[in-house]
Design a protein around this motif. Structure first.
Motif, PDB file in Angstrom:
ATOM      1  N   TYR A   1      -3.765  -4.180   5.113  1.00  0.00           N
ATOM      2  CA  TYR A   1      -5.162  -4.574   5.353  1.00  0.00           C
ATOM      3  C   TYR A   1      -5.354  -5.969   4.809  1.00  0.00           C
ATOM      4  O   TYR A   1      -5.049  -6.217   3.639  1.00  0.00           O
ATOM      5  N   GLU A   2      -5.886  -6.820   5.595  1.00  0.00           N
ATOM      6  CA  GLU A   2      -6.225  -8.185   5.175  1.00  0.00           C
ATOM      7  C   GLU A   2      -5.075  -8.839   4.383  1.00  0.00           C
ATOM      8  O   GLU A   2      -5.262  -9.370   3.294  1.00  0.00           O
TER       9      GLU A   2
ATOM     10  N   ARG B   1      -2.729  -7.489   2.769  1.00  0.00           N
ATOM     11  CA  ARG B   1      -2.230  -6.759   1.594  1.00  0.00           C
ATOM     12  C   ARG B   1      -1.624  -5.438   2.057  1.00  0.00           C
ATOM     13  O   ARG B   1      -2.238  -4.697   2.830  1.00  0.00           O
TER      14      ARG B   1
ATOM     15  N   VAL C   1      -1.042  -1.878   1.776  1.00  0.00           N
ATOM     16  CA  VAL C   1      -1.670  -0.788   1.013  1.00  0.00           C
ATOM     17  C   VAL C   1      -0.875   0.514   1.126  1.00  0.00           C
ATOM     18  O   VAL C   1      -0.998   1.386   0.275  1.00  0.00           O
TER      19      VAL C   1
ATOM     20  N   PRO D   1      -3.627   6.732  -8.785  1.00  0.00           N
ATOM     21  CA  PRO D   1      -4.935   6.200  -9.138  1.00  0.00           C
ATOM     22  C   PRO D   1      -5.687   5.698  -7.914  1.00  0.00           C
ATOM     23  O   PRO D   1      -5.112   5.535  -6.832  1.00  0.00           O
ATOM     24  N   SER D   2      -6.955   5.446  -8.113  1.00  0.00           N
ATOM     25  CA  SER D   2      -7.795   4.946  -7.042  1.00  0.00           C
ATOM     26  C   SER D   2      -7.193   3.673  -6.428  1.00  0.00           C
ATOM     27  O   SER D   2      -6.735   2.788  -7.147  1.00  0.00           O
ATOM     28  N   GLY D   3      -7.163   3.638  -5.113  1.00  0.00           N
ATOM     29  CA  GLY D   3      -6.718   2.417  -4.428  1.00  0.00           C
ATOM     30  C   GLY D   3      -5.220   2.327  -4.190  1.00  0.00           C
ATOM     31  O   GLY D   3      -4.740   1.324  -3.676  1.00  0.00           O
ATOM     32  N   CYS D   4      -4.456   3.378  -4.527  1.00  0.00           N
ATOM     33  CA  CYS D   4      -2.991   3.254  -4.397  1.00  0.00           C
ATOM     34  C   CYS D   4      -2.500   3.564  -2.987  1.00  0.00           C
ATOM     35  O   CYS D   4      -1.314   3.457  -2.714  1.00  0.00           O
ATOM     36  N   GLY D   5      -3.407   3.993  -2.089  1.00  0.00           N
ATOM     37  CA  GLY D   5      -3.007   4.178  -0.690  1.00  0.00           C
ATOM     38  C   GLY D   5      -2.916   5.633  -0.239  1.00  0.00           C
ATOM     39  O   GLY D   5      -2.446   5.915   0.867  1.00  0.00           O
ATOM     40  N   LYS D   6      -3.406   6.548  -1.059  1.00  0.00           N
ATOM     41  CA  LYS D   6      -3.309   7.982  -0.725  1.00  0.00           C
ATOM     42  C   LYS D   6      -4.108   8.318   0.539  1.00  0.00           C
ATOM     43  O   LYS D   6      -3.590   8.919   1.481  1.00  0.00           O
ATOM     44  N   SER D   7      -5.389   7.911   0.536  1.00  0.00           N
ATOM     45  CA  SER D   7      -6.245   8.278   1.668  1.00  0.00           C
ATOM     46  C   SER D   7      -5.801   7.587   2.952  1.00  0.00           C
ATOM     47  O   SER D   7      -5.897   8.152   4.041  1.00  0.00           O
ATOM     48  N   THR D   8      -5.324   6.359   2.821  1.00  0.00           N
ATOM     49  CA  THR D   8      -4.848   5.645   4.007  1.00  0.00           C
ATOM     50  C   THR D   8      -3.660   6.395   4.613  1.00  0.00           C
ATOM     51  O   THR D   8      -3.567   6.551   5.842  1.00  0.00           O
TER      52      THR D   8
ATOM     53  N   ARG E   1      -5.037   9.359   6.408  1.00  0.00           N
ATOM     54  CA  ARG E   1      -5.734   8.993   7.658  1.00  0.00           C
ATOM     55  C   ARG E   1      -4.743   8.690   8.777  1.00  0.00           C
ATOM     56  O   ARG E   1      -4.999   8.982   9.945  1.00  0.00           O
TER      57      ARG E   1
ATOM     58  N   GLU F   1      -9.206  14.954  -1.887  1.00  0.00           N
ATOM     59  CA  GLU F   1     -10.027  15.254  -3.072  1.00  0.00           C
ATOM     60  C   GLU F   1     -11.000  16.398  -2.776  1.00  0.00           C
ATOM     61  O   GLU F   1     -12.202  16.269  -3.007  1.00  0.00           O
TER      62      GLU F   1
HETATM   63  P1  ATP Z   1      -9.236   6.473  -3.655  1.00  0.00           P
HETATM   64  O1  ATP Z   1      -8.744   7.632  -4.461  1.00  0.00           O
HETATM   65  O2  ATP Z   1     -10.136   5.569  -4.428  1.00  0.00           O
HETATM   66  O3  ATP Z   1      -9.755   6.840  -2.306  1.00  0.00           O
HETATM   67  P2  ATP Z   1      -6.721   5.794  -2.420  1.00  0.00           P
HETATM   68  O4  ATP Z   1      -5.472   5.871  -3.205  1.00  0.00           O
HETATM   69  O5  ATP Z   1      -7.011   6.912  -1.501  1.00  0.00           O
HETATM   70  O6  ATP Z   1      -7.943   5.571  -3.398  1.00  0.00           O
HETATM   71  P3  ATP Z   1      -7.011   4.095  -0.139  1.00  0.00           P
HETATM   72  O7  ATP Z   1      -8.383   4.591   0.185  1.00  0.00           O
HETATM   73  O8  ATP Z   1      -5.896   4.526   0.704  1.00  0.00           O
HETATM   74  O9  ATP Z   1      -6.671   4.414  -1.654  1.00  0.00           O
HETATM   75  O10 ATP Z   1      -7.072   2.503  -0.176  1.00  0.00           O
HETATM   76  C1  ATP Z   1      -5.927   1.711  -0.485  1.00  0.00           C
HETATM   77  C2  ATP Z   1      -6.343   0.264  -0.489  1.00  0.00           C
HETATM   78  O11 ATP Z   1      -6.632  -0.143   0.836  1.00  0.00           O
HETATM   79  C3  ATP Z   1      -7.586  -0.019  -1.295  1.00  0.00           C
HETATM   80  O12 ATP Z   1      -7.415  -1.200  -2.008  1.00  0.00           O
HETATM   81  C4  ATP Z   1      -8.667  -0.153  -0.271  1.00  0.00           C
HETATM   82  O13 ATP Z   1      -9.662  -1.057  -0.704  1.00  0.00           O
HETATM   83  C5  ATP Z   1      -7.909  -0.716   0.922  1.00  0.00           C
HETATM   84  N1  ATP Z   1      -8.499  -0.279   2.189  1.00  0.00           N
HETATM   85  C6  ATP Z   1      -8.616   0.979   2.620  1.00  0.00           C
HETATM   86  N2  ATP Z   1      -9.189   1.030   3.849  1.00  0.00           N
HETATM   87  C7  ATP Z   1      -9.432  -0.254   4.202  1.00  0.00           C
HETATM   88  C8  ATP Z   1     -10.009  -0.891   5.352  1.00  0.00           C
HETATM   89  N3  ATP Z   1     -10.424  -0.178   6.392  1.00  0.00           N
HETATM   90  N4  ATP Z   1     -10.092  -2.225   5.338  1.00  0.00           N
HETATM   91  C9  ATP Z   1      -9.654  -2.973   4.303  1.00  0.00           C
HETATM   92  N5  ATP Z   1      -9.099  -2.431   3.182  1.00  0.00           N
HETATM   93  C10 ATP Z   1      -8.992  -1.103   3.116  1.00  0.00           C
END
Ligand code: ATP
Length: 376
Positions: free
Chosen positions: A22-23, A25, A27, A46-53, A56, A170
């Motif tokens: 993304y942008e 970076r 992820v 931890p938050s932001g490590c890419g789990k939800s991505t 998805r 979660e």
């Molecule tokens: P959380 O537990 O907080 O949801 P996570 O581990 O599930 O965190 P992700 O939601 O996968 O993390 O996000 C990973 C990184 O990608 C984050 O830095 C987030 O800001 C970035 N990110 C996620 N979706 C997008 C998007 N659509 N556009 C730009 N950046 C994104």
């Protein structure tokens, strides 16, 4: 979806080398996973490590830049071919249960059921509501239900069409702490009965330890360690992994002749050259405490290393254990934590002997990468 007979032994879900940027970076960075039917894999980090991505992309609501996703050995998505989300036979469950407020409990659960006769669909709804112990609420609306009950309706709804794969992001974090453990156990039982391959996203180590057959620990888009909860906990690959699961005491040293010297004795540092700076890490529950009697030092044993004199700084009762913090003679800046089952509240200033069993210690290179925190 065509089932390839040659793929009978293939994992229910397999992702290979998924990448997502993304942008500018990265992820999700080269993530691969295999999940068998009936197995729960927790993506932990931890938050932001890419789990939800990652989740998805498996669901098909986000597209990877490269990498492939297979179900039962059949390709469902790469960068040119893509089965749409609604045809992936995947159940989804998120933190906000997203029940339809204008539909009854029965209609919410029936929502994803597209096959079978009306009677069969009704039977499946009743069966699931019975199994989540909500049959008495079948005609109620979501706002009549508690958070825990809504969560169970959401689970029944996701499982109703018998998904081959369940993705859960979660799913328990919106629930009251007191309810959570029971709901986690009930959810796990139901998921196992349904024999789906489950990928559950969480940032809570206790939740992953409780739910997972396998934990995939993520940091900055990558899986840094993968394995059964016991193995990940007891054989962490680096200090950050270790401290993600619990408090950790750390001593610093430098390797000489494949050994790291500390006031607690020498620790093996195989494969690390002379002069390598290392962190020797151990958990507070593994610090042994002996009473200080007439200044006599307890005899060191080969497995326990050398006893060190500690002075109690403070002690707190945490419910099922007590946490005692010590300062030590050898370095004024070092504080060591020890946990003791039940009530143990020695007074500040009291002297005790501290010992650390060698097999409970980990020697990690103190490089920037391995000593980097999960939270940076
Ligand atoms: P959380 O537990 O907080 O949801 P996570 O581990 O599930 O965190 P992700 O939601 O996968 O993390 O996000 C990973 C990184 O990608 C984050 O830095 C987030 O800001 C970035 N990110 C996620 N979706 C997008 C998007 N659509 N556009 C730009 N950046 C994104």
């Amino acid at each position: 979806m065509n089932v390839n007979p040659a793929s009978m032994a293939a994992p229910r879900l397999e992702i290979r080398n998924l990448m997502r940027e993304y942008e500018g970076r990265m992820v999700v960075d080269d993530v691969s996973l295999k999940v068998q039917a009936g197995q729960v894999t927790c993506l932990l980090g931890p938050s932001g490590c890419g789990k939800s991505t990652t989740l998805r992309m498996i669901a098909g609501v986000d597209m990877q830049d490269s990498g492939e996703i297979y179900v039962d050995g059949n390709l469902i998505c790469d960068t040119v071919f893509r089965i749409p989300p609604e045809r992936r036979q995947i159940g989804l469950m998120f933190q906000d249960f997203a029940l339809f407020p204008h539909l009854s409990v029965a209609d919410n659960v029936a929502f994803g059921l597209r096959t079978g006769t009306k009677a069969e669909r009704r039977a499946r709804v009743s069966e699931l509501l019975e199994r989540v112990d909500l049959l008495r609420h079948i005609d109620d609306y979501p706002h009549h239900l508690s958070g825990g009950e809504q969560q169970r309706v959401a689970l029944a709804r996701a499982l109703a069409p018998r998904p081959r794969i369940m993705l859960m992001d979660e799913p328990f974090s919106g629930l009251d702490n007191r309810l959570r453990d029971g709901i986690r156990d009930d959810t796990l039982r139901l998921l196992k009965e349904e024999n789906a391959a489950v990928v559950l996203v969480t940032h809570e180590p206790e939740e992953a330890m409780r739910m997972a057959d396998e934990i995939a620990l993520m940091r900055r888009g990558r899986i840094v360690q993968q394995g059964a909860p016991y193995n990940v906990y007891t054989r962490p690959v680096d200090k950050a992994t270790m401290s993600f699961f619990s408090d950790v005491n750390v001593l610093q040293s430098t390797v000489q002749g494949a050994l790291a010297n500390t006031p607690f004795g020498q620790f093996l540092a195989p494969g690390l050259g002379d002069g390598t700076r290392v962190d020797i890490a151990f958990r507070p529950q593994h610090v042994r405490i002996d009473f200080f009697r007439n200044g006599n030092t307890p005899l060191p044993t080969p497995s326990d290393g050398v006893p060190v004199r500690g002075v109690v700084e403070r002690a707190r009762f945490l419910g099922h254990e007590s946490l005692v913090e010590f300062r030590v003679d050898f370095d004024d800046s070092v504080r060591l934590k020890a946990t003791v089952p039940n009530v143990f509240l020695p007074k500040a200033g009291r002297e005790m002997w501290l010992t650390v069993p060698r097999q409970r210690c980990f020697v990690f290179p103190a490089s920037d990468e391995t000593s980097a925190s999960f939270r940076d």
